[in-house]
Every structure is written in C-alpha cells, then in structure tokens.
Design a protein around this motif. Sequence first.
Motif, PDB file in Angstrom:
ATOM      1  N   CYS A  11     -31.995  21.234  -5.321  1.00  0.00           N
ATOM      2  CA  CYS A  11     -31.461  21.451  -6.669  1.00  0.00           C
ATOM      3  C   CYS A  11     -31.288  20.117  -7.379  1.00  0.00           C
ATOM      4  O   CYS A  11     -30.915  19.120  -6.763  1.00  0.00           O
ATOM      5  CB  CYS A  11     -30.095  22.123  -6.598  1.00  0.00           C
ATOM      6  SG  CYS A  11     -30.090  23.641  -5.652  1.00  0.00           S
ATOM      7  N   ALA A  13     -29.319  18.637 -10.848  1.00  0.00           N
ATOM      8  CA  ALA A  13     -28.398  18.974 -11.941  1.00  0.00           C
ATOM      9  C   ALA A  13     -28.372  17.823 -12.938  1.00  0.00           C
ATOM     10  O   ALA A  13     -28.490  16.662 -12.560  1.00  0.00           O
ATOM     11  CB  ALA A  13     -26.998  19.224 -11.392  1.00  0.00           C
ATOM     12  N   GLY A  18     -21.490  19.413 -13.285  1.00  0.00           N
ATOM     13  CA  GLY A  18     -22.420  20.544 -13.199  1.00  0.00           C
ATOM     14  C   GLY A  18     -22.989  20.660 -11.798  1.00  0.00           C
ATOM     15  O   GLY A  18     -23.198  21.753 -11.277  1.00  0.00           O
ATOM     16  N   ALA A  19     -23.224  19.526 -11.177  1.00  0.00           N
ATOM     17  CA  ALA A  19     -23.755  19.524  -9.810  1.00  0.00           C
ATOM     18  C   ALA A  19     -22.714  20.041  -8.822  1.00  0.00           C
ATOM     19  O   ALA A  19     -23.034  20.820  -7.918  1.00  0.00           O
ATOM     20  CB  ALA A  19     -24.189  18.110  -9.427  1.00  0.00           C
ATOM     21  N   LEU A  22     -22.514  23.850  -9.231  1.00  0.00           N
ATOM     22  CA  LEU A  22     -23.630  24.512  -8.552  1.00  0.00           C
ATOM     23  C   LEU A  22     -23.443  24.474  -7.034  1.00  0.00           C
ATOM     24  O   LEU A  22     -23.582  25.499  -6.347  1.00  0.00           O
ATOM     25  CB  LEU A  22     -24.945  23.808  -8.929  1.00  0.00           C
ATOM     26  CG  LEU A  22     -26.185  24.197  -8.138  1.00  0.00           C
ATOM     27  CD1 LEU A  22     -26.559  25.647  -8.381  1.00  0.00           C
ATOM     28  CD2 LEU A  22     -27.354  23.291  -8.504  1.00  0.00           C
ATOM     29  N   VAL A  52     -28.196  19.187  -3.324  1.00  0.00           N
ATOM     30  CA  VAL A  52     -28.079  19.082  -4.779  1.00  0.00           C
ATOM     31  C   VAL A  52     -28.073  17.606  -5.151  1.00  0.00           C
ATOM     32  O   VAL A  52     -27.307  16.832  -4.565  1.00  0.00           O
ATOM     33  CB  VAL A  52     -26.766  19.727  -5.287  1.00  0.00           C
ATOM     34  CG1 VAL A  52     -26.675  19.628  -6.804  1.00  0.00           C
ATOM     35  CG2 VAL A  52     -26.655  21.179  -4.835  1.00  0.00           C
ATOM     36  N   ALA A  54     -27.224  15.087  -8.163  1.00  0.00           N
ATOM     37  CA  ALA A  54     -26.580  15.004  -9.480  1.00  0.00           C
ATOM     38  C   ALA A  54     -27.181  13.839 -10.250  1.00  0.00           C
ATOM     39  O   ALA A  54     -27.127  12.699  -9.799  1.00  0.00           O
ATOM     40  CB  ALA A  54     -25.079  14.781  -9.302  1.00  0.00           C
ATOM     41  N   TRP A  86     -33.453  23.864 -11.201  1.00  0.00           N
ATOM     42  CA  TRP A  86     -33.087  22.871 -12.231  1.00  0.00           C
ATOM     43  C   TRP A  86     -31.858  23.421 -12.939  1.00  0.00           C
ATOM     44  O   TRP A  86     -31.910  24.464 -13.567  1.00  0.00           O
ATOM     45  CB  TRP A  86     -34.295  22.689 -13.166  1.00  0.00           C
ATOM     46  CG  TRP A  86     -34.076  22.088 -14.534  1.00  0.00           C
ATOM     47  CD1 TRP A  86     -34.545  22.590 -15.714  1.00  0.00           C
ATOM     48  CD2 TRP A  86     -33.389  20.875 -14.879  1.00  0.00           C
ATOM     49  NE1 TRP A  86     -34.185  21.784 -16.754  1.00  0.00           N
ATOM     50  CE2 TRP A  86     -33.469  20.718 -16.272  1.00  0.00           C
ATOM     51  CE3 TRP A  86     -32.685  19.915 -14.127  1.00  0.00           C
ATOM     52  CZ2 TRP A  86     -32.893  19.650 -16.954  1.00  0.00           C
ATOM     53  CZ3 TRP A  86     -32.103  18.844 -14.807  1.00  0.00           C
ATOM     54  CH2 TRP A  86     -32.222  18.722 -16.192  1.00  0.00           C
ATOM     55  N   LYS A  87     -30.722  22.718 -12.761  1.00  0.00           N
ATOM     56  CA  LYS A  87     -29.440  23.212 -13.268  1.00  0.00           C
ATOM     57  C   LYS A  87     -28.992  22.438 -14.495  1.00  0.00           C
ATOM     58  O   LYS A  87     -28.914  21.206 -14.473  1.00  0.00           O
ATOM     59  CB  LYS A  87     -28.398  23.091 -12.145  1.00  0.00           C
ATOM     60  CG  LYS A  87     -27.116  23.842 -12.404  1.00  0.00           C
ATOM     61  CD  LYS A  87     -26.099  23.035 -13.141  1.00  0.00           C
ATOM     62  CE  LYS A  87     -24.885  23.848 -13.515  1.00  0.00           C
ATOM     63  NZ  LYS A  87     -24.097  23.187 -14.560  1.00  0.00           N
ATOM     64  N   TYR A  88     -28.698  23.180 -15.545  1.00  0.00           N
ATOM     65  CA  TYR A  88     -28.137  22.561 -16.757  1.00  0.00           C
ATOM     66  C   TYR A  88     -26.869  23.308 -17.112  1.00  0.00           C
ATOM     67  O   TYR A  88     -26.435  24.215 -16.386  1.00  0.00           O
ATOM     68  CB  TYR A  88     -29.173  22.590 -17.907  1.00  0.00           C
ATOM     69  CG  TYR A  88     -30.014  23.841 -17.946  1.00  0.00           C
ATOM     70  CD1 TYR A  88     -29.512  25.022 -18.470  1.00  0.00           C
ATOM     71  CD2 TYR A  88     -31.298  23.851 -17.408  1.00  0.00           C
ATOM     72  CE1 TYR A  88     -30.274  26.177 -18.474  1.00  0.00           C
ATOM     73  CE2 TYR A  88     -32.066  25.021 -17.401  1.00  0.00           C
ATOM     74  CZ  TYR A  88     -31.537  26.178 -17.946  1.00  0.00           C
ATOM     75  OH  TYR A  88     -32.276  27.329 -17.936  1.00  0.00           O
ATOM     76  N   CYS A  89     -26.290  22.944 -18.244  1.00  0.00           N
ATOM     77  CA  CYS A  89     -24.985  23.494 -18.595  1.00  0.00           C
ATOM     78  C   CYS A  89     -25.097  24.966 -19.003  1.00  0.00           C
ATOM     79  O   CYS A  89     -26.088  25.384 -19.602  1.00  0.00           O
ATOM     80  CB  CYS A  89     -24.399  22.676 -19.732  1.00  0.00           C
ATOM     81  SG  CYS A  89     -22.690  23.085 -20.025  1.00  0.00           S
ATOM     82  N   SER A 228     -25.213  27.448 -13.038  1.00  0.00           N
ATOM     83  CA  SER A 228     -25.009  27.470 -11.593  1.00  0.00           C
ATOM     84  C   SER A 228     -25.051  28.884 -11.020  1.00  0.00           C
ATOM     85  O   SER A 228     -25.489  29.095  -9.891  1.00  0.00           O
ATOM     86  CB  SER A 228     -23.665  26.829 -11.277  1.00  0.00           C
ATOM     87  OG  SER A 228     -22.653  27.459 -12.046  1.00  0.00           O
TER      88      SER A 228
END
Length: 427
Positions: A11, A13, A18-19, A22, A52, A54, A86-89, A228
Amino acid sequence: MAHKMATVLGCIADDFTGATDLAGLLARSGVAVSLRIGVPDIPPTDTAAFEVIALKSRTAPVAEAVAETKAALAWLRAAGAQRFFWKYCSTFDSTSEGNIGPVAEGLMDELGAKQTVYCPAFPENGRSVFMGNLFVGQQPLAESPMKDHPLTPMNDSNLMRLLDPQTSQDVGLVNRLVVEQGVAAVKSELAALANKNCAHVVVDAVANSDLNTIATACQDMPLMTGGSALAMPLPQLYAEQGLFDLKAALSKHVAPGSPTLILSGSCSEMTNKQVDAYLKTGAPSFQLDPLALATDGVEPVLEWLSKQDLECAPLIYATATPESVKATQDRLGVKEAGEIVENALAACAIAARNAGARRFIVAGGESSGAVTKGLNVDALDIGPEIAPGVPWTFCISSGTRIALTLKSGNFGAETFFTDATAVLDAI
Ligand code: ADP
C-alpha cells in the motif's frame, strides 16, 4: 520487528496519518501490518504480509509525487507484493492537476494495469459516495468544510468531474444500484467499462457491505485505489484465497511501560473538544503559546515537563480556537507559527522519552510528522485500534521501544486521550 513473510499487499498512502488510518483498518483483521515512513533506503528484508508506505505527496508537485510513488512501488514489489493499493484522503483531497489521477496512472503504467477503481467512501467516518458524488456526513463534499481547505479546496462533489482533468484516459462509474446487486454485477459492469476502454472507474459505496462487495469483486486487480475503508476486507479475502496463512501472520502485541505524554498540535474542532475533555479530568497540562515560544523558546515547557510525573499522562497542547490561531498567524505568519509549535512538540517528545515516557499520544497530522521525526522513528508495527482509523503503533525510538498513536485532526471521540490509554492497558 522480524516478520519474515512475503508481502501480499503493498500500500502507498499520500500522507502520514492517512497511512496509519489505512494500516489500522488492515490490522483489524488481526494480521501483522507494518508502516514505513517514506520509501526505506534499504532493500526489504523482514517485511510483513501487509506493508504500507507513507509518503508526503498529497500536495507535492505532480512529477515529484508520481516519481516518489513509483519508488515506493518498486520497494513493495521487491518485498514480494503483486497487488497494490493507492490510498488518498476520504475527502478526495486533490486539485485539477492531481495528485490522485496522475499517481494512479503512473502506477497503472508500471503494473500494466488497464483499469482501476476509485472509492474514497469511509462510512464509519461519514464519507459516502452515491452516483459518483462524495458526501461528508449529510453534506455534498463541495458544501462541506473542505470547500475552504487552504491547499486543496474541494469545489465539486462529483468524483468523475474531479478525476477527469487529472487523467488522460476515460473515467466511468459503477453506481450503487449495481453495487447493491452484488459481486457478479460489479465485475460485469467493470468488464463492460473495460471494453469501452474506460480505465478509471469511480465506484459508489454508502455502507461497509458495499465496500465488501467492491473489494471482493476487485481483489485480483493489480491496483485498487481509495480511502482506507475499501482496503479493510482485503486481508480476509486474500487469506480465503490462500495467498497467505492468516494464522501465521497474526500479530502479537506487548504494551510498553505506562509513563505517557500527550501532545496536541491540532486545532480542529474535534481536537479542541478532546483537549477540553482531558483538561476536565484534572490531568497536568501545559498550554503552548506560539508567541511565547517565539520569544522565550522551548525552555519553559521543558522545565515544566521535567517536573511532571509521567504516570499521570501530562498533556502539552497548542490546540486553540480558530480565532486565536488566526491572531497568532497574523503576528507570526502561518508557516512560522506552525513550525514553532511543531518544533516544540518534537522537543517535548524527545525530552519525555529520555525521562522514561514509553507511550505517546499525538494529535494533528503535521504535528505527528514532526514528533515522529523528532523521535527518530521510521517504521511502525500496527497495534490495536482506538477509534476508527486511529491505531496504536509500536516502534523503536533511538533504541527504545515505545508505543505511539497519531491522530489526524477530526478523528476520535471526545474522550480520545483517555480511550487511548485504556486500549493499551487492556492488551
Ligand atoms: P490537523 O490534523 O488538525 O490538521 P496538524 O498538526 O496537521 O493538525 O496541523 C495543525 C497546524 O497548526 C500545525 O502546523 C501546528 O503547528 C499549528 N498550530 C497548532 N497550534 C497553533 C496555534 N495555537 N497557533 C497557530 N498555529 C498552530
């Protein structure tokens, strides 16, 4: 922190809290999750099943964000991962230039992926997507406080319209009526969109059951993107697929000693309430005044801290009302005021660790970044969750094992600071 397991899901972030958010949701399954702050400069050796990374790329220049994300991808691939998130807000923080779309396209290029999904919904925190429109509680995104965000003001609630200028390929939607019909319906709609060369697909979700359906339908995509919550079902799904042994990957936590320091640099509405609630418990506290810090430095607060009993979990806070923050910023400048507070929080964290503190509760995204940097922490093992998206983490700070929780501004209940202590005492 020896995990010794090929990574199943890698992952990335776009910011630090945010990381942790998640990583915390992935860890709800009980599986070991490791969080790296930035792309590690050494090759992966002792990776966890769920890794993950960050980054601090949310508002970085597009080319920089894409390059950093690709470097993170390369590290995760070297760790063995074949599936990526791919993690965003959950409020889709981005501008018409990016960085959500360009980063997704960069990752798709590297992975040879023809299609990916976008779902920032986080129902437990009031973020839902319906007919491609993102809601924050009952408000459309563009009517929520996000409309006034200083760096990424969100003036449209429609995710397809937001994504379109950020991507070079077509954007489509799998709407709630399809999601409601289940996994097969989502899969066939995605395939139909793929046949029309639609690479970027927004998917509606208003409840965790929708996210389960989407995650089940998309679990074999090389790349999924979202908030997340979309990743939460993945550990269970991958274990069911036999991609890893859940029992062997379960995490075991041991809480470090109880001396505690609470640091709050967030000025969000919720953090203001949390600080007020904690002050009412009668715990020792010190209010940082950025103007006083600018003239007198950090000595007065360090002096105060040195006299505290860390078993009483003292609170040091710069948290203030919006009017007071504005007045301070007018005097010192926004950046300067922020840095003065962040440096003071980091100095307090170091002093407290040297004095025996082993548990650190930190409120504020930027503040968390400053404290982690001060404590010289670059990798975190994810522990039990305190509030949705806010886990305890365990890490090594210059040779000492500590517990750290990092809370972004709006997260947590009013009793967050006492909740955090109770969760750690219970393990
Ligand atoms: P959040 O997660 O709520 O956005 P952050 O820590 O990311 O919290 O951001 C808060 C910013 O405000 C930090 O840069 C912090 O140093 C700064 N800050 C904190 N207290 C004050 C204050 N009293 N006056 C001005 N700036 C402040």
